[in-house]
Motif scaffolding. Sequence first.
Motif, PDB file in Angstrom:
ATOM      1  N   SER A   2      34.654  48.055  30.596  1.00 19.56           N
ATOM      2  CA  SER A   2      35.375  47.276  31.759  1.00 19.56           C
ATOM      3  C   SER A   2      34.686  46.959  32.728  1.00 19.56           C
ATOM      4  N   GLY A   4      35.384  45.721  37.257  1.00 10.13           N
ATOM      5  CA  GLY A   4      36.393  45.342  38.187  1.00 10.13           C
ATOM      6  C   GLY A   4      35.822  44.498  39.133  1.00 10.13           C
ATOM      7  N   ASN A   5      36.792  43.639  39.515  1.00  8.26           N
ATOM      8  CA  ASN A   5      36.428  42.393  40.440  1.00  8.26           C
ATOM      9  C   ASN A   5      37.213  42.309  41.532  1.00  8.26           C
ATOM     10  N   ARG A   6      36.922  42.170  42.788  1.00 11.38           N
ATOM     11  CA  ARG A   6      37.893  41.866  43.906  1.00 11.38           C
ATOM     12  C   ARG A   6      38.418  40.586  43.673  1.00 11.38           C
ATOM     13  N   TRP A  26      43.536  41.734  49.269  1.00 10.08           N
ATOM     14  CA  TRP A  26      42.671  41.926  48.272  1.00 10.08           C
ATOM     15  C   TRP A  26      42.917  43.113  47.647  1.00 10.08           C
ATOM     16  N   MET A  27      42.651  43.088  46.276  1.00  9.57           N
ATOM     17  CA  MET A  27      42.696  44.266  45.316  1.00  9.57           C
ATOM     18  C   MET A  27      41.698  44.122  44.417  1.00  9.57           C
ATOM     19  N   THR A  28      41.226  45.196  43.641  1.00 10.17           N
ATOM     20  CA  THR A  28      40.605  45.155  42.438  1.00 10.17           C
ATOM     21  C   THR A  28      41.347  45.149  41.273  1.00 10.17           C
ATOM     22  N   VAL A  29      40.869  44.104  40.325  1.00 14.14           N
ATOM     23  CA  VAL A  29      41.411  44.094  38.912  1.00 14.14           C
ATOM     24  C   VAL A  29      40.359  44.462  38.053  1.00 14.14           C
ATOM     25  N   THR A  30      40.813  45.316  37.044  1.00 17.52           N
ATOM     26  CA  THR A  30      40.043  45.759  35.906  1.00 17.52           C
ATOM     27  C   THR A  30      40.128  44.849  34.873  1.00 17.52           C
ATOM     28  N   LYS A  46      33.218  32.906  43.547  1.00 17.74           N
ATOM     29  CA  LYS A  46      33.909  33.149  44.803  1.00 17.74           C
ATOM     30  C   LYS A  46      34.539  31.983  44.978  1.00 17.74           C
ATOM     31  N   GLU A  72      46.343  50.803  40.264  1.00 20.21           N
ATOM     32  CA  GLU A  72      45.372  49.818  39.552  1.00 20.21           C
ATOM     33  C   GLU A  72      45.970  48.862  38.748  1.00 20.21           C
TER      34      GLU A  72
END
Length: 90
Positions: A2, A4-6, A26-30, A46, A72
């Motif tokens: 896995s 995680g990306n912002r 902004w959120m972290t997507v796994t 980016k 999450e």
Amino acid sequence: MSIGNRVATNRSWLDDEGQRKSVSDWMTVTFFEGKMADFVPRQIHKGDTVLVPARVSESMHQKGGVIHSPTEVIAEGIDLCAHASPRPDQ
């Protein structure tokens, strides 16, 4: 595997005076799946516009007497949208 990306979600609107307002959240997507987890860091940069079908997972746990309830975002796919302009590395 896995990763995680912002990721930013952008919203814009006109206020009462007709001025354009915008905000980014902004959120972290796994990303879990093998190919998707490998693809994202190599191909997404980016400023790229992406569509990420995802589900939200909420949990609750207690640590040190404090209740934590993280949210999450778990990707179920990813679509790279057309670039507005070419990146310098291409």
